[in-house]
Motif scaffolding. Structure first.
Motif, short mmCIF file in Angstrom:
data_model
loop_
_atom_site.label_atom_id
_atom_site.label_comp_id
_atom_site.label_asym_id
_atom_site.label_seq_id
_atom_site.Cartn_x
_atom_site.Cartn_y
_atom_site.Cartn_z
N GLN A 43 0.49 -1.23 -0.35
CA GLN A 43 0.27 -0.07 0.08
C GLN A 43 0.82 1.05 0.06
OE1 GLN A 43 -2.69 -0.66 3.49
NE2 GLN A 43 -3.67 -2.37 2.40
N GLN A 44 1.51 1.20 0.46
CA GLN A 44 2.86 2.53 0.43
C GLN A 44 3.71 2.85 -1.12
OE1 GLN A 44 3.61 4.50 2.99
NE2 GLN A 44 1.79 3.48 4.15
N LEU B 30 3.63 5.95 -5.23
CA LEU B 30 2.73 6.16 -6.87
C LEU B 30 2.18 7.25 -7.65
CD1 LEU B 30 3.72 2.75 -7.97
CD2 LEU B 30 5.59 4.16 -8.05
N CYS B 31 1.69 6.84 -5.75
CA CYS B 31 0.13 8.37 -6.64
C CYS B 31 0.13 9.49 -6.45
CB CYS B 31 -1.27 7.63 -5.81
SG CYS B 31 -1.75 6.09 -6.49
N ILE B 32 1.18 9.92 -5.58
CA ILE B 32 1.59 11.04 -4.60
C ILE B 32 1.33 12.09 -5.59
CG2 ILE B 32 3.04 12.57 -2.80
CD1 ILE B 32 2.16 10.22 -1.22
N PRO B 33 2.76 11.52 -6.39
CA PRO B 33 3.15 12.39 -7.95
C PRO B 33 2.43 13.26 -9.31
CG PRO B 33 4.62 10.98 -7.04
CD PRO B 33 3.96 10.17 -6.16
N LYS B 34 1.26 11.47 -9.06
CA LYS B 34 0.31 12.34 -9.67
C LYS B 34 -0.65 13.55 -9.48
CE LYS B 34 0.63 7.58 -12.43
NZ LYS B 34 -0.48 6.39 -12.23
N VAL B 35 -0.77 12.91 -8.04
CA VAL B 35 -2.74 14.85 -7.30
C VAL B 35 -1.52 15.36 -7.74
CG1 VAL B 35 -3.00 14.22 -5.14
CG2 VAL B 35 -2.95 11.93 -6.18
N LEU B 36 -0.40 15.70 -6.37
CA LEU B 36 0.66 16.88 -6.77
C LEU B 36 0.26 17.65 -8.22
CD1 LEU B 36 3.48 16.02 -4.16
CD2 LEU B 36 1.29 17.30 -4.01
N THR B 37 0.81 16.28 -9.20
CA THR B 37 0.53 17.23 -10.51
C THR B 37 -0.52 17.77 -11.08
OG1 THR B 37 2.29 15.80 -11.57
CG2 THR B 37 1.16 16.91 -12.70
#
Length: 234
Positions: free
Chosen positions: A193-194, A199-206
């Protein structure tokens, strides 16, 4: 000397033979009849066979008796054989001589036993030296293991209780092993899960940067559960 057969006309010129010759000549008696009369009756043949069987059985019995005597002689050879008897007599004579010596030196032996033997060495014949060395090795090994053996003997009455404690400890160990395996599985899931979150955090920030550039606020938050906790990413 063989006894002549009175029924055989050619054996001797007896009265019976002359009579038979006369009957044969007159045809009253034939040669075949005389030959048949010479044959031994079956009952006498059976008697001879029974006699042979009895002789063979007697011989077998005699042989068995001899075999039993040989076996008995073999089993009791150490008791009745001359060589063994001589050896035993020599041993008894040696023991007798030793006892006579002990009786003669009884007073000296008694005085010697009354004296202490501390810091003294007893004489030992050379033929017994190797046995003494082996005996000392056994004594050292026995002394080394004496405390362990005594402790084992002391624990024998408590053996059942110790077995029960060991069984309970093994049960607890099994439970701990199961819990450890479950915890390891949870840790592996949490790591997965971590990784997904990282992997999802950079997409969310973008996406947030892009939306801020357009002055649009996202209406749906990013929700993730990590090890039972909820994380909102805006």
């Amino acid at each position: 000397m063989a006894i002549p057969n009175p029924w055989d006309p050619a054996s001797a010129p007896s009265a019976a033979g002359l009579l038979l010759s006369h009957w044969v000549a007159s045809g009253i008696v034939t040669e075949e009849m005389l030959d048949i009369s010479k044959k031994t009756a079956p009952c006498f043949v059976n008697f001879s066979r029974l006699q042979q069987i009895s002789d063979i059985q007697a011989e077998i019995y005699q042989n068995n008796l001899e075999i039993e005597l040989l076996k008995l002689e073999k089993d009791t050879a150490d008791l009745i054989h001359p060589s063994y008897l001589v050896e035993k007599c020599d041993t008894l004579q040696s023991m007798n001589n030793h006892l006579e010596t002990v009786l003669k030196e009884k007073w000296a032996i008694r005085q010697r036993l009354l004296r202490p033997i501390c810091q003294e060495s007893l004489p030992l014949e050379a033929v017994y030296h190797r046995y003494m060395v082996h005996l000392l090795e056994l004594a050292v090994t026995f002394i080394e293991k004496l405390e362990t053996n005594l402790e084992t003997i002391r624990n024998i009455p408590h053996l059942d209780a110790n077995l029960k404690k060991m069984s309970k400890a093994l049960t607890k160990m099994d439970i701990l092993v199961n819990k450890t395996e479950e915890l390891a599985e949870n840790i592996l899931k949490w790591r997965e899960q971590q990784k997904e979150i990282s992997l999802c955090i950079p997409k969310v920030l973008t996406e947030e940067s892009y939306l801020h550039g357009l002055d649009i606020v996202p209406t749906l938050p990013f929700v993730s559960k990590v090890h039972g906790q909820t994380i909102n990413a805006k």
